[in-house]
Design a protein around this motif. Structure first.
Motif, PDB file in Angstrom:
ATOM      1  N   UNK A  39       0.875  -1.174   0.000  1.00  0.00           N
ATOM      2  CA  UNK A  39       0.000   0.000   0.000  1.00  0.00           C
ATOM      3  C   UNK A  39       0.908   1.218   0.000  1.00  0.00           C
ATOM      4  N   UNK A  40       0.885   1.948  -1.083  1.00  0.00           N
ATOM      5  CA  UNK A  40       1.726   3.116  -1.345  1.00  0.00           C
ATOM      6  C   UNK A  40       3.207   2.739  -1.357  1.00  0.00           C
ATOM      7  N   UNK A  69      -2.619   2.037  -4.504  1.00  0.00           N
ATOM      8  CA  UNK A  69      -2.241   3.448  -4.411  1.00  0.00           C
ATOM      9  C   UNK A  69      -3.364   4.218  -3.726  1.00  0.00           C
ATOM     10  N   UNK A  70      -3.043   4.810  -2.590  1.00  0.00           N
ATOM     11  CA  UNK A  70      -4.068   5.525  -1.825  1.00  0.00           C
ATOM     12  C   UNK A  70      -4.610   6.729  -2.592  1.00  0.00           C
ATOM     13  N   UNK A  71      -3.794   7.309  -3.446  1.00  0.00           N
ATOM     14  CA  UNK A  71      -4.203   8.404  -4.326  1.00  0.00           C
ATOM     15  C   UNK A  71      -3.041   8.702  -5.271  1.00  0.00           C
ATOM     16  N   UNK A  72      -3.248   9.598  -6.196  1.00  0.00           N
ATOM     17  CA  UNK A  72      -2.285   9.815  -7.284  1.00  0.00           C
ATOM     18  C   UNK A  72      -1.302  10.955  -7.024  1.00  0.00           C
ATOM     19  N   UNK A  73      -0.568  10.902  -5.935  1.00  0.00           N
ATOM     20  CA  UNK A  73       0.488  11.878  -5.680  1.00  0.00           C
ATOM     21  C   UNK A  73       1.834  11.162  -5.692  1.00  0.00           C
ATOM     22  N   UNK A 117      -8.218   6.473  -1.066  1.00  0.00           N
ATOM     23  CA  UNK A 117      -8.737   5.221  -0.528  1.00  0.00           C
ATOM     24  C   UNK A 117      -7.874   4.773   0.652  1.00  0.00           C
ATOM     25  N   UNK A 118      -8.457   3.916   1.477  1.00  0.00           N
ATOM     26  CA  UNK A 118      -7.761   3.322   2.613  1.00  0.00           C
ATOM     27  C   UNK A 118      -7.968   1.813   2.566  1.00  0.00           C
TER      28      UNK A 118
END
Length: 180
Positions: A39-40, A69-73, A117-118
């Motif tokens: 996760x990440x 991917x928790x988000x796109x950064x 997301x988590x």
């Protein structure tokens, strides 16, 4: 099994005014009976730490089945390319719907970004996008960069209501006993 490979960090230029540079997200390894999951993948400068900690677990990069991917950064997905055999799962492209593992649940926790997301596994919520720092829960401290602060607060409340240990984005693990 769940193991934090990197706890995340933030370097502040001015902590009082929340001016920061060089954030690096946490990186968490989850192994279920069916899959090996990351996760990440954190920022590129954390590559050696992540590889070293996977080696300590006797896990090879090619063995990772999924990256969530928790988000796109970039400071959260900078090392995705290390895991060439892994399928990338994220909210923004709908791949979240293709992820199947009975031991892992993915929940939508927007606020920092719309696509945040988590991940829930056993007694943990891996929430690197929704909960940046322990003080987001402990002191009801607002996330510094949110597309919607009210939605962000609701996502954090949802995570707290699960009464599990929380793996933050940039501040390690917040144990349930610390906030319940």
């Amino acid at each position: 099994m769940l193991k934090v490979l990197y706890s995340g960090s933030v370097t502040y230029l001015d902590e009082k005014n929340n001016v920061f540079v060089a954030p690096s997200s946490s990186c968490t390894y989850i192994e279920t009976s069916e899959n090996k999951i990351i996760v990440d993948t954190s920022s590129k400068d954390k590559k050696k730490i992540i590889i070293s900690n996977l080696n300590k677990l006797d896990v090879k990069l090619k063995e990772i089945d999924y990256i969530i991917s928790s988000h796109n950064h970039n400071n959260h997905n900078g090392n995705n390319g290390l895991f060439r055999n892994a399928k990338i799962v994220k909210y923004s492209d709908g791949s979240i719907n293709d992820f199947k593992d009975p031991e892992v649940e993915i929940i939508w926790t927007p606020g920092h970004t719309f696509d945040s997301i988590s991940v829930i596994h056993e007694d943990y919520v891996v929430a690197p996008a929704a909960v940046h720092l322990k003080k987001n829960i402990l002191q009801n401290y607002d996330i510094p960069i949110a597309i919607d602060l009210e939605i962000s607060k609701k996502s954090i409340q949802r995570i707290v209501s699960l009464k599990k240990h929380v793996i933050t984005g940039h501040d390690g693990i917040l144990y349930a006993s610390e906030y319940l």
